[in-house]
Enzyme design. Structure first.
Site, PDB file in Angstrom:
ATOM      1  N   ARG A   6       4.521   8.318 -19.529  1.00 56.89           N
ATOM      2  CA  ARG A   6       4.846   7.458 -19.856  1.00 56.89           C
ATOM      3  C   ARG A   6       4.192   6.777 -21.164  1.00 56.89           C
ATOM      4  O   ARG A   6       2.982   7.177 -20.971  1.00 56.89           O
ATOM      5  CB  ARG A   6       4.233   6.329 -18.321  1.00 56.89           C
ATOM      6  CG  ARG A   6       4.277   4.604 -18.876  1.00 56.89           C
ATOM      7  CD  ARG A   6       3.964   3.885 -17.522  1.00 56.89           C
ATOM      8  NE  ARG A   6       2.779   4.129 -17.442  1.00 56.89           N
ATOM      9  CZ  ARG A   6       2.003   3.327 -16.063  1.00 56.89           C
ATOM     10  NH1 ARG A   6       3.118   2.518 -15.011  1.00 56.89           N
ATOM     11  NH2 ARG A   6       1.337   3.336 -15.575  1.00 56.89           N
TER      12      ARG A   6
ATOM     13  N   ARG B 100      -2.638  -6.184  -2.576  1.00 52.67           N
ATOM     14  CA  ARG B 100      -3.007  -4.014  -2.587  1.00 52.67           C
ATOM     15  C   ARG B 100      -4.171  -4.043  -1.406  1.00 52.67           C
ATOM     16  O   ARG B 100      -3.717  -2.591  -1.101  1.00 52.67           O
ATOM     17  CB  ARG B 100      -4.078  -3.546  -3.995  1.00 52.67           C
ATOM     18  CG  ARG B 100      -2.711  -3.567  -5.053  1.00 52.67           C
ATOM     19  CD  ARG B 100      -3.225  -2.659  -6.174  1.00 52.67           C
ATOM     20  NE  ARG B 100      -3.043  -1.891  -6.869  1.00 52.67           N
ATOM     21  CZ  ARG B 100      -2.076  -1.612  -7.577  1.00 52.67           C
ATOM     22  NH1 ARG B 100      -2.054  -2.731  -7.957  1.00 52.67           N
ATOM     23  NH2 ARG B 100      -1.892  -0.745  -8.314  1.00 52.67           N
TER      24      ARG B 100
ATOM     25  N   LYS C 290       7.960  -0.375 -10.224  1.00 51.15           N
ATOM     26  CA  LYS C 290       7.688  -1.537 -10.292  1.00 51.15           C
ATOM     27  C   LYS C 290       7.476  -2.770 -11.255  1.00 51.15           C
ATOM     28  O   LYS C 290       8.311  -3.580 -11.740  1.00 51.15           O
ATOM     29  CB  LYS C 290       5.979  -2.230  -9.862  1.00 51.15           C
ATOM     30  CG  LYS C 290       5.439  -1.186  -8.220  1.00 51.15           C
ATOM     31  CD  LYS C 290       4.361  -1.594  -7.727  1.00 51.15           C
ATOM     32  CE  LYS C 290       2.892  -1.394  -8.511  1.00 51.15           C
ATOM     33  NZ  LYS C 290       2.937   0.180  -8.584  1.00 51.15           N
TER      34      LYS C 290
ATOM     35  N   ARG D  44      -1.994   4.809 -21.725  1.00 51.49           N
ATOM     36  CA  ARG D  44      -3.226   3.939 -20.603  1.00 51.49           C
ATOM     37  C   ARG D  44      -4.337   4.723 -20.039  1.00 51.49           C
ATOM     38  O   ARG D  44      -3.583   6.194 -19.666  1.00 51.49           O
ATOM     39  CB  ARG D  44      -2.588   3.329 -19.289  1.00 51.49           C
ATOM     40  CG  ARG D  44      -1.796   1.988 -19.505  1.00 51.49           C
ATOM     41  CD  ARG D  44      -0.790   1.966 -18.398  1.00 51.49           C
ATOM     42  NE  ARG D  44      -1.474   2.246 -17.017  1.00 51.49           N
ATOM     43  CZ  ARG D  44      -1.193   1.374 -15.981  1.00 51.49           C
ATOM     44  NH1 ARG D  44       0.185   0.400 -15.879  1.00 51.49           N
ATOM     45  NH2 ARG D  44      -1.661   1.670 -14.937  1.00 51.49           N
TER      46      ARG D  44
ATOM     47  N   ARG E  54      -5.999   6.852  -7.575  1.00 50.24           N
ATOM     48  CA  ARG E  54      -5.088   5.609  -7.013  1.00 50.24           C
ATOM     49  C   ARG E  54      -4.264   5.640  -5.741  1.00 50.24           C
ATOM     50  O   ARG E  54      -4.211   5.217  -5.470  1.00 50.24           O
ATOM     51  CB  ARG E  54      -4.064   5.369  -9.113  1.00 50.24           C
ATOM     52  CG  ARG E  54      -4.777   4.650  -9.834  1.00 50.24           C
ATOM     53  CD  ARG E  54      -3.940   5.084 -11.162  1.00 50.24           C
ATOM     54  NE  ARG E  54      -2.842   5.048 -11.627  1.00 50.24           N
ATOM     55  CZ  ARG E  54      -2.570   4.916 -12.864  1.00 50.24           C
ATOM     56  NH1 ARG E  54      -2.860   5.741 -13.174  1.00 50.24           N
ATOM     57  NH2 ARG E  54      -1.348   4.086 -12.563  1.00 50.24           N
TER      58      ARG E  54
HETATM   59  P1  AP5 Z   1       6.335   2.310 -14.426  1.00 57.85           P
HETATM   60  O1  AP5 Z   1       7.416   0.398 -14.291  1.00 57.85           O
HETATM   61  O2  AP5 Z   1       5.900   1.736 -15.360  1.00 57.85           O
HETATM   62  O3  AP5 Z   1       5.706   2.327 -12.863  1.00 57.85           O
HETATM   63  P2  AP5 Z   1       4.533   1.392 -11.975  1.00 57.85           P
HETATM   64  O4  AP5 Z   1       5.120   1.337 -10.600  1.00 57.85           O
HETATM   65  O5  AP5 Z   1       4.294  -0.492 -12.861  1.00 57.85           O
HETATM   66  O6  AP5 Z   1       3.321   1.785 -12.116  1.00 57.85           O
HETATM   67  P3  AP5 Z   1       1.942   1.469 -12.813  1.00 57.85           P
HETATM   68  O7  AP5 Z   1       1.376   2.970 -12.583  1.00 57.85           O
HETATM   69  O8  AP5 Z   1       1.905   0.382 -13.833  1.00 57.85           O
HETATM   70  O9  AP5 Z   1       1.260   1.134 -11.010  1.00 57.85           O
HETATM   71  P4  AP5 Z   1      -0.173   0.961 -10.729  1.00 57.85           P
HETATM   72  O10 AP5 Z   1      -0.168   1.057  -9.489  1.00 57.85           O
HETATM   73  O11 AP5 Z   1      -1.146   2.308 -10.839  1.00 57.85           O
HETATM   74  O12 AP5 Z   1      -0.647   0.424 -11.816  1.00 57.85           O
HETATM   75  P5  AP5 Z   1      -0.724  -1.494 -12.019  1.00 57.85           P
HETATM   76  O13 AP5 Z   1      -1.210  -1.750 -13.429  1.00 57.85           O
HETATM   77  O14 AP5 Z   1      -0.297  -2.463 -11.364  1.00 57.85           O
HETATM   78  O15 AP5 Z   1       6.677   3.395 -13.812  1.00 57.85           O
HETATM   79  C1  AP5 Z   1       6.265   4.327 -14.393  1.00 57.85           C
HETATM   80  C2  AP5 Z   1       7.310   5.375 -15.338  1.00 57.85           C
HETATM   81  O16 AP5 Z   1       8.479   5.895 -14.903  1.00 57.85           O
HETATM   82  C3  AP5 Z   1       7.432   4.899 -17.065  1.00 57.85           C
HETATM   83  O17 AP5 Z   1       7.190   6.010 -17.525  1.00 57.85           O
HETATM   84  C4  AP5 Z   1       8.897   4.406 -16.962  1.00 57.85           C
HETATM   85  O18 AP5 Z   1      10.000   4.212 -17.510  1.00 57.85           O
HETATM   86  C5  AP5 Z   1       9.657   5.640 -15.736  1.00 57.85           C
HETATM   87  N1  AP5 Z   1      10.598   5.010 -14.487  1.00 57.85           N
HETATM   88  C6  AP5 Z   1      10.558   4.015 -13.891  1.00 57.85           C
HETATM   89  N2  AP5 Z   1      11.652   4.117 -13.167  1.00 57.85           N
HETATM   90  C7  AP5 Z   1      12.342   5.291 -13.333  1.00 57.85           C
HETATM   91  C8  AP5 Z   1      12.993   5.551 -12.583  1.00 57.85           C
HETATM   92  N3  AP5 Z   1      14.058   5.280 -11.384  1.00 57.85           N
HETATM   93  N4  AP5 Z   1      13.455   7.099 -12.432  1.00 57.85           N
HETATM   94  C9  AP5 Z   1      12.877   7.703 -13.738  1.00 57.85           C
HETATM   95  N5  AP5 Z   1      11.923   6.767 -14.347  1.00 57.85           N
HETATM   96  C10 AP5 Z   1      11.605   5.821 -14.399  1.00 57.85           C
HETATM   97  O19 AP5 Z   1      -2.645  -1.831 -11.415  1.00 57.85           O
HETATM   98  C11 AP5 Z   1      -3.702  -0.050 -12.774  1.00 57.85           C
HETATM   99  C12 AP5 Z   1      -4.877  -0.681 -11.988  1.00 57.85           C
HETATM  100  O20 AP5 Z   1      -5.683  -2.212 -12.138  1.00 57.85           O
HETATM  101  C13 AP5 Z   1      -5.169  -0.083 -10.269  1.00 57.85           C
HETATM  102  O21 AP5 Z   1      -5.396   1.074 -11.005  1.00 57.85           O
HETATM  103  C14 AP5 Z   1      -6.851  -1.139  -9.934  1.00 57.85           C
HETATM  104  O22 AP5 Z   1      -7.512  -0.548 -10.472  1.00 57.85           O
HETATM  105  C15 AP5 Z   1      -6.678  -2.284 -10.953  1.00 57.85           C
HETATM  106  N6  AP5 Z   1      -5.157  -3.472 -10.089  1.00 57.85           N
HETATM  107  C16 AP5 Z   1      -4.317  -4.052 -10.800  1.00 57.85           C
HETATM  108  N7  AP5 Z   1      -3.461  -4.643  -9.543  1.00 57.85           N
HETATM  109  C17 AP5 Z   1      -5.376  -5.080  -9.003  1.00 57.85           C
HETATM  110  C18 AP5 Z   1      -4.879  -5.158  -7.185  1.00 57.85           C
HETATM  111  N8  AP5 Z   1      -4.308  -6.434  -6.794  1.00 57.85           N
HETATM  112  N9  AP5 Z   1      -5.894  -5.497  -6.790  1.00 57.85           N
HETATM  113  C19 AP5 Z   1      -7.306  -4.481  -7.141  1.00 57.85           C
HETATM  114  N10 AP5 Z   1      -6.969  -4.146  -8.220  1.00 57.85           N
HETATM  115  C20 AP5 Z   1      -5.703  -3.944  -8.767  1.00 57.85           C
HETATM  116 MG    MG Z   2       3.010  -0.956 -13.693  1.00 51.79          MG
END
Ligand code: AP5
Ligand code: MG
Length: 214
Positions: free
Chosen positions: A126, A87, A13, A160, A171
């Site tokens: 990552r 979410r 994402k 992270r 997660r």
């Molecule tokens: P990346 O692009 O970083 O993936 P991502 O989908 O953004 O993954 P996240 O870990 O950020 O998602 P998340 O939903 O767990 O975390 P968030 O910060 O939202 O890519 C990942 C890796 O893969 C990278 O190394 C990249 O280079 C590689 N990659 C990407 N695309 C690729 C491809 N096509 N091929 C190969 N490699 C690739 O949330 C974190 C925490 O915040 C949650 O757990 C929760 O506690 C809280 N939180 C956030 N939002 C909310 C909400 N709305 N409600 C409640 N709690 C929330």
């Molecule tokens: Mg992300």
């Protein structure tokens, strides 16, 4: 144009959102990034959410809806990319109301389909640039050999606190219990498009561009 990028942790994402910011001038609204900023700047809210995030659990709807409300009401750029929001069903309903209240529409919900095996490998490999947020991966997009971010030149790479196997399991559980039901919800509303998130980064970019009518 306002879109949601939906998918489990590691689906890509953030990687795709950054590309849309660069190529289309859209504004990325990542609730994860906003919460991490609050945590790093030591605010009261940051202290409250730090443990919850490190364990991989969801932060309360009230907190994240409050963060998103501020940004939507400020209304800037050429459309929003909602990254990691909504979410829960309560968050989805709040988003509908906020967009309606500001005279905006939701144009597409893009589900990034991946398999769970690939996610563990992606997440544990990552790192991100602490200065500009550029996303790297030890296997598929390694940090430059000169130790400087290819986007901004800084030398401050971070991993992270929730990028470990234990938190990732939580997660994923949260995603399948509370977030994946939204896929059916948006399908029924006629907003859902699916892309293959397992393809390489450029192919995923092209699939998203096709959904957006480029
Ligand atoms: P990346 O692009 O970083 O993936 P991502 O989908 O953004 O993954 P996240 O870990 O950020 O998602 P998340 O939903 O767990 O975390 P968030 O910060 O939202 O890519 C990942 C890796 O893969 C990278 O190394 C990249 O280079 C590689 N990659 C990407 N695309 C690729 C491809 N096509 N091929 C190969 N490699 C690739 O949330 C974190 C925490 O915040 C949650 O757990 C929760 O506690 C809280 N939180 C956030 N939002 C909310 C909400 N709305 N409600 C409640 N709690 C929330
Ligand atoms: Mg992300």
């Amino acid at each position: 144009m306002n879109i949601i990028l939906m998918g489990p942790p590691g689906a890509g994402k953030g990687t795709q959102a950054r590309h849309l910011v660069e190529t289309r001038g859209m504004v990325q609204l990542s609730t994860g990034d906003m919460l991490r900023e609050a945590k790093d700047s030591g605010t009261e809210m940051g202290r409250v959410v730090a443990g919850v995030m490190a364990r991989g659990e969801l932060v309360t709807d009230e907190i994240v809806i409050g963060l998103i409300r501020e940004k939507i009401e400020a209304g800037q750029g050429d459309g929003f990319i909602f990254d990691g929001f909504p979410r829960t069903l309560a968050q989805a309903d709040a988003l509908t109301e906020l967009l309606e209240a500001t005279g905006q529409a939701l144009d597409a919900v893009i589900e990034m389909e991946v398999d769970d095996e690939a996610l563990v490998a992606r997440i544990t490999a990552r790192s991100t640039c602490g200065a500009c947020g550029e996303v790297y991966n030890d296997a598929t997009k390694p940090q430059p050999a000169d130790g400087k971010c290819s986007n901004c030149g800084a030398s401050d790479f971070k991993r992270r606190a929730d990028d470990n196997e234990g938190s990732l399991r939580t997660r994923l559980m949260e995603y399948y219990k509370k977030t994946s039901p939204l896929i059916g919800y948006y399908y029924a509303k006629g907003d859902l498009a699916k892309v293959d998130g397992l393809a390489d980064i450029e192919t995923v970019q092209a699939s998203i561009a096709e959904v957006l009518g480029d």
